[in-house]
Design a protein around this motif. Structure first.
Motif, PDB file in Angstrom:
ATOM      1  N   UNK A 170      21.778  44.941  47.732  1.00  0.00           N
ATOM      2  CA  UNK A 170      21.761  45.375  49.361  1.00  0.00           C
ATOM      3  C   UNK A 170      22.767  46.282  49.891  1.00  0.00           C
ATOM      4  N   UNK A 171      23.502  46.958  48.783  1.00  0.00           N
ATOM      5  CA  UNK A 171      24.468  47.917  49.133  1.00  0.00           C
ATOM      6  C   UNK A 171      24.157  49.096  48.347  1.00  0.00           C
ATOM      7  N   UNK A 172      24.263  50.530  48.792  1.00  0.00           N
ATOM      8  CA  UNK A 172      24.323  51.586  47.662  1.00  0.00           C
ATOM      9  C   UNK A 172      25.182  51.246  46.810  1.00  0.00           C
ATOM     10  N   UNK A 173      25.028  52.073  45.541  1.00  0.00           N
ATOM     11  CA  UNK A 173      26.022  51.865  44.485  1.00  0.00           C
ATOM     12  C   UNK A 173      26.887  53.180  44.493  1.00  0.00           C
ATOM     13  N   UNK A 174      28.028  52.761  44.674  1.00  0.00           N
ATOM     14  CA  UNK A 174      29.247  53.610  44.798  1.00  0.00           C
ATOM     15  C   UNK A 174      30.464  53.333  43.873  1.00  0.00           C
ATOM     16  N   UNK A 175      30.998  54.386  43.286  1.00  0.00           N
ATOM     17  CA  UNK A 175      32.206  53.977  42.322  1.00  0.00           C
ATOM     18  C   UNK A 175      33.538  53.725  43.255  1.00  0.00           C
ATOM     19  N   UNK A 176      34.407  52.885  42.367  1.00  0.00           N
ATOM     20  CA  UNK A 176      35.739  52.924  42.967  1.00  0.00           C
ATOM     21  C   UNK A 176      36.599  54.247  42.707  1.00  0.00           C
ATOM     22  N   UNK A 177      37.523  54.606  43.600  1.00  0.00           N
ATOM     23  CA  UNK A 177      37.936  55.927  43.408  1.00  0.00           C
ATOM     24  C   UNK A 177      38.704  55.977  42.021  1.00  0.00           C
ATOM     25  N   UNK A 178      38.726  56.937  41.272  1.00  0.00           N
ATOM     26  CA  UNK A 178      39.080  57.255  40.275  1.00  0.00           C
ATOM     27  C   UNK A 178      38.476  56.561  39.033  1.00  0.00           C
ATOM     28  N   UNK A 179      37.351  56.020  39.086  1.00  0.00           N
ATOM     29  CA  UNK A 179      36.851  55.222  38.029  1.00  0.00           C
ATOM     30  C   UNK A 179      35.187  55.463  38.115  1.00  0.00           C
TER      31      UNK A 179
END
Length: 555
Positions: free
Chosen positions: A502-511
């Motif tokens: 239910x949420x878009x795929x986003x990466x954690x900062x720097x990873x």
């Protein structure tokens, strides 16, 4: 596990030479903790169960025929006698035993004649070496041999197959374990071929369990091609049983980490005869065979069956691989080369490397730098120390290396790592309902049997410096599902990810891992993780669990 003896002291010293004092300290601590667990006791099948198998196999319609191949070389008579007796005690009669002897003299043939009745064994090419042998002196055709049952298997039990037949084949040349087994392969007449070492034994229900599993699979419309069971070890005189190997159902990437299939292995005759054994992998020839068979069964993994019962006793004695792995270091080097050959044949840009534990491997994909208990490249979360790799080679990868795996492995839909809290495993690989992975659950290491509940965390509460039951906690492996707080998703699968979460795929900062902070507050992480795993598997993808990719939630 954790037995104190000369062999284990040798292993500890060898481990320290390869991995240093710090890792050895943790390894010793883990072994000492294992000694606190209840001792393993092998309980043979009850007489009532065995009798039911003897009486019921025909009613169940079981009809698989097995050829058991045993390359012999200077085999001790007492070991040979126990091996033969373990076949003659089988509750399922559809077997033949083929002994392929490369001994320079007639000692094995003479021992076999001494322990069997005239006519019990078909001798082919016998009488070479020390002169022609006749039936053992002092016995007439009606005298039973000492220690071996005089009652042969029912020849008409399975039409067209001489059940209970023992065949001795004197090999013209000693071509090593692979070459000698190849010489025996054409003699097999069964539907399936089983492999048995010359100093080991089968449990009395081994072939019944195999035949039953084949019959059940055929009723489901599956043609089994490869079957394997659990196993344990025993001392030389079989007065003690220990180190049970409770295996998983087929796990592709775990197999690339070590030959966990091992004993008791049964394979379709036509498939084994087609593949054969390769002498350049002597010592790991069975592992190489299994890897090539699995490659040919791509898309048919349902044809690989696991029988979750101990059906094989691997005898430990001085000089055996089971007792002293370092005595056959070449076997483990051959195993690594077999994994490398498999990766090369798949077209993967990967290098097979040794881990801290002899006989266990990992594939390093791409050219990215490796991680060993230090901050990830790119300033990501701290990676907890791991006993994962040794001998100067680590199997982890940089935070940007996920792309390298996805480039080579089109079958991998997601890469997951473990969750660490307070120095212990708190999440990572999750079990699906019905999986036979209970031996990897806390408090049940090595003793657990049977399927588990969906969502259980494998290796939970294990200290991060420990390697777990049979080192599985630190090996690459497939997961039915994985904690989405430490997951990387293949670009082609990110739309599917969004549909499930239910949420878009986003990466954690720097990873390159998913940023779990984007999930709604209070959402059920376990449920979403299971649903994602099921969706990826339904779409035909694997989840590759790499435990060295640790995410410490306290960091």
């Amino acid at each position: 596990m954790g037995r104190i003896n000369k062999a284990n002291l040798k292993k500890t010293i060898y481990y320290m030479k390869r991995n240093g004092i710090r890792r050895t300290w943790y390894a010793v601590l883990e072994r000492l903790e294992e000694r606190k667990r209840p001792p393993y006791i092998w309980t043979p099948p009850a007489d009532r169960e065995l009798e039911a198998q003897r009486r019921g196999w025909q009613r169940q319609g079981l009809c698989a025929r097995f050829s058991i191949l045993v390359p012999t070389y200077r085999t001790k008579p007492e070991y040979l006698k126990e091996l033969v007796e373990s076949l003659r005690c089988q509750t399922y009669p559809g077997w033949e035993l083929i002994l392929a002897d490369a001994t320079e003299d007639c000692s094995v043939e003479r021992a076999l004649r001494d322990m069997t009745e005239p006519g019990q064994v078909d001798f082919e090419g016998g009488g070479q070496g020390t002169g022609n042998l006749t039936d053992a002196p002092g016995r007439s055709a009606g005298d039973a041999a000492p220690g071996i049952s005089a009652e042969p298997g029912p020849e008409d039990a399975l039409p067209g197959f001489h059940s209970g037949r023992i065949r001795y084949i004197r090999l013209e040349r000693n071509e090593g374990i692979a070459g000698n087994t190849n010489q025996a392969l054409p003699h097999a007449a069964g539907d399936y071929i089983g492999l048995l070492d010359h100093d080991d034994v089968l449990t009395p229900d081994a072939l019944y369990e195999m035949a039953a599993a084949i019959g059940q699979a055929q009723e489901r419309g599956t043609a089994p091609a490869l079957l394997y069971s659990d196993e344990d070890k025993c001392n030389g005189d079989r007065t003690e049983y220990f180190e049970p190997h409770r295996k998983e159902d087929f796990n592709f990437d775990l197999l690339l980490s070590n030959n966990y299939i091992c004993h008791f292995l049964v394979m379709e005759r036509a498939l084994m005869q087609e593949l054969g054994f390769r002498s350049e992998y002597d010592g790991a020839q069975d592992f190489d065979l299994v890897l090539r068979a699995v490659a040919g069964l791509k898309g048919r993994e349902e044809a690989i069956l696991h029988i979750p019962r101990v059906l094989y006793h691997w005898r430990c004695h001085p000089g055996s691989t089971a007792e002293n792995p370092e005595s056959k270091r070449h076997a483990y080097e051959a195993g690594r080369r077999a994994v490398q050959d498999f990766a090369d044949r798949q077209g993967w840009a990967a290098k097979a490397v040794d881990t801290a534990h002899v006989g266990f491997y990992a594939l390093r994909y791409g050219d990215g730098p490796l991680v060993s208990g230090r901050p990830n490249a790119g300033g990501g979360p701290r990676t907890s120390g791991s006993p994962y790799a040794g001998g100067g080679s680590n199997a982890g990868e940089s935070a940007s290396a996920g792309g390298s795996i996805f480039d080579s492995r089109t079958d991998v839909g997601a890469i997951a790592g473990r969750i660490v809290h307070s120095g212990r495993v708190a999440g990572g690989r999750l079990a699906e309902a019905g999986e036979h992975v209970s031996a990897a659950l806390p408090g049940r290491e090595g003793s657990g049997t049977g399927p588990v509940r969906a969502g259980e965390v494998l290796y939970r509460n294990l200290p991060v410096h420990y390697s777990g039951y049979l080192h599985r906690a630190v090996l690459p492996q497939d997961a039915a599902a994985a904690d989405i707080r430490n997951i990387r998703v293949r670009p082609e699968c990110r739309e599917l990810f969004s549909q499930v979460t239910g949420v878009p795929y986003r990466t954690a900062p720097g990873t390159d891992r998913f940023d779990a902070s984007t999930l709604p507050e209070g959402c059920d992480i376990g449920r979403i993780s299971l649903e994602l795993g099921r969706a990826l598997r339904k779409a035909g993808y694997r989840i590759l669990y790499l435990p060295e990719r640790s995410y410490d939630v306290e960091a």
